[in-house]
Enzyme design. Structure first.
Site, PDB file in Angstrom:
ATOM      1  N   ASP A  13      -1.395  -9.501  -1.651  1.00 22.46           N
ATOM      2  CA  ASP A  13      -2.482  -9.039  -2.522  1.00 22.46           C
ATOM      3  C   ASP A  13      -3.350 -10.193  -3.023  1.00 22.46           C
ATOM      4  OD1 ASP A  13      -1.363  -6.330  -2.448  1.00 22.46           O
ATOM      5  OD2 ASP A  13       0.163  -7.129  -3.808  1.00 22.46           O
ATOM      6  N   LYS A  16      -6.852 -11.347   1.073  1.00 22.29           N
ATOM      7  CA  LYS A  16      -7.049 -11.702   2.483  1.00 22.29           C
ATOM      8  C   LYS A  16      -8.184 -10.893   3.110  1.00 22.29           C
ATOM      9  CE  LYS A  16      -2.680 -10.870   3.307  1.00 22.29           C
ATOM     10  NZ  LYS A  16      -2.194 -10.762   1.918  1.00 22.29           N
ATOM     11  N   GLY A  40      -2.231  -3.230   2.277  1.00 23.28           N
ATOM     12  CA  GLY A  40      -3.619  -2.805   2.190  1.00 23.28           C
ATOM     13  C   GLY A  40      -4.534  -3.969   1.904  1.00 23.28           C
ATOM     14  N   HIS A  41      -5.727  -3.920   2.457  1.00 23.59           N
ATOM     15  CA  HIS A  41      -6.762  -4.898   2.166  1.00 23.59           C
ATOM     16  C   HIS A  41      -7.949  -4.166   1.558  1.00 23.59           C
ATOM     17  CE1 HIS A  41      -5.169  -7.691   5.590  1.00 23.59           C
ATOM     18  NE2 HIS A  41      -4.535  -7.870   4.456  1.00 23.59           N
ATOM     19  N   ARG A 142      16.216  -2.724  20.293  1.00 24.13           N
ATOM     20  CA  ARG A 142      15.729  -2.337  21.635  1.00 24.13           C
ATOM     21  C   ARG A 142      15.805  -0.828  21.850  1.00 24.13           C
ATOM     22  NH1 ARG A 142      19.588  -6.689  24.311  1.00 24.13           N
ATOM     23  NH2 ARG A 142      20.771  -5.867  22.554  1.00 24.13           N
ATOM     24  N   GLN A 223       0.789  -8.714   4.042  1.00 25.29           N
ATOM     25  CA  GLN A 223       1.780  -9.298   3.134  1.00 25.29           C
ATOM     26  C   GLN A 223       1.540 -10.810   2.964  1.00 25.29           C
ATOM     27  OE1 GLN A 223       3.408  -7.244   5.800  1.00 25.29           O
ATOM     28  NE2 GLN A 223       3.179  -5.447   4.539  1.00 25.29           N
TER      29      GLN A 223
END
Length: 427
Positions: A13, A16, A40-41, A142, A223
């Protein structure tokens, strides 16, 4: 031409999205390389605010090709809703590329994420319950399902049948929850596959060819450093690697192609979820920071924990990521303080630490050693150059710069695209 990594230097937060958007007209590709819709951005352009969860911030720059790399985990329903939401606001996503190797968040991942977090009680990690951790778990085990599997119904059904043999047993017999209907999921996800097919590509090949052709590629993490599964405050971390090294793994770009690492750091500190936070404020000052900074999660709306600037974790981020330049955001939030506290070290049971203690136990017991810098009262939002800031605001930036081990190249003085002061070129 360069590949540039943009990485959060705290617990996320930091801003970015704004940094990516600022650089958008100077890069050709913006690549999201890890995480899912648990992050979230927020990007503010004029009077318009955009909350992005899976799409790279570069989607808001018309000349940029946004890329979702192989290291991202994708909830196709969320992605398609985000694409449609932007289209309704006049932002096309026709240039978007999605890696065929990216893993998919499935219904059983969301179900298990929610029920296991609830089961942990007071020991819970603080996940968003969106299935990100279980998806990465299946990737490592996998047994994951990838974007490319949506284009082969037989493979999709075979993989899902195999994995649901175990997951449904856990859901029904351990947690007393309803099992997942395989046929319904196959039908649902094949439908998503047809809708995202036009965007899917061999993105690692595309990006390396772009670099060969002299294009600039910006790699955008979700993050931040202290949430990295290896280098963060484990186990209170995310399930992937937001650090600069993760950019190579999550995009398919080799490390020798990265020429710059830009760290994004807030002028104070916040974190969401559980885990240690040495400078956390649990008093009126913490609430003041929360309200002044609008510190509520973009994805969840949860109030963020707040605290003073921590130079110890910033120095650590400089070292772990190889940060060459910093973008210091939200300096304007600190206006109105007579003295601005800064954490310069930790005290752990009487011992002073200028680096993060080696063990989790020590870090949990760390208390901040604070120094107090002179504050300022002026509104910073209309400043057009660094020299126009109040003298004490400039001194705060320079003091932070000296303590964190890399130069501050830009300072944010508000949420808008134009409220950024550049001290030196970022690219």
């Amino acid at each position: 031409m360069p590949a540039i990594v943009l990485v959060g230097a705290q617990w996320g937060d930091e801003g970015k999205g704004k940094a990516t958007d600022l650089l958008g007209d100077r890069v050709d590709y913006v690549v999201r390389y890890q995480g899912g819709n648990n992050a979230g951005h927020t990007v503010v352009i004029g009077d318009e605010s955009y909350a992005l969860h899976l799409l790279p911030s570069g989607v808001l720059s018309p000349e940029v090709t946004p890329v979702i790399g192989n290291g991202v985990v994708i909830d196709p329903e969320v992605l398609l809703a985000e694409i449609e939401g932007l289209a309704e606001r006049g932002v096309p996503c026709d240039r978007l590329l999605i890696s065929a190797n990216a893993h998919l968040i499935m219904p059983h991942h969301r179900a298990l994420d929610k029920v296991t977090e609830r089961y942990l009680g007071n020991a819970r990690i603080g996940t968003t319950g969106r299935g990100i951790g279980p998806t990465y778990g299946d990737k490592v085990a996998r047994t994951g399902i990838r974007v490319q599997d949506l284009f082969d119904p037989g493979i999709l059904e075979q993989k899902l049948d195999l994995v649901l043999r175990e997951k449904n047993q856990v859901l029904t017999k351990v947690y007393n929850r309803r099992g997942i209907d395989m046929a319904a999921v196959v039908a649902e996800y094949l439908g998503y596959g047809e809708r995202i097919r036009p965007y899917v590509a061999d993105t690692a090949l595309v990006l390396n060819r772009a670099l060969d052709e002299g294009r600039t590629v910006l790699l955008e993490g979700a993050q931040a450093t202290q949430l990295d599964v290896d280098h963060g405050t484990y186990p209170f971390v995310t399930s992937s690697s937001p650090t600069a090294g993760g950019a190579c793994v999550g995009s398919g770009i080799g490390p020798t192609r990265i020429t710059k690492v830009i760290g994004i750091v807030k002028a104070y500190t916040t974190r969401v979820g559980s885990g240690p936070f040495p400078t956390e404020l649990l008093d009126e000052q913490g609430e003041w920071l929360r309200k002044a900074g609008g510190e509520y999660g973009v994805t969840t709306g949860r109030p963020r924990r707040t605290g003073w600037f921590d130079t110890v974790i910033a120095r650590y981020a400089t070292r772990v990521n190889g940060i060459t330049d910093y973008f210091l955001t939200k300096l304007d939030v600190l206006s109105g303080l007579e003295k601005v506290p800064v954490c310069v070290a930790y005290d752990v049971d009487g011992t002073r630490h200028t680096e993060i203690p080696m063990t989790q136990t020590e870090f949990h017991h760390a208390t901040p050693v604070l120094e107090y810098l002179d504050g300022w009262w002026e509104d910073l939002s209309d400043a057009t150059e660094f020299a126009g800031l109040p003298r004490n605001a400039q001194a705060y930036v320079r003091a932070v710069e000296d303590l964190i081990g890399a130069p501050v190249a830009a300072v944010g003085t508000g949420p808008r695209r134009d409220q950024t002061l550049q001290l030196r070129p970022l690219i």
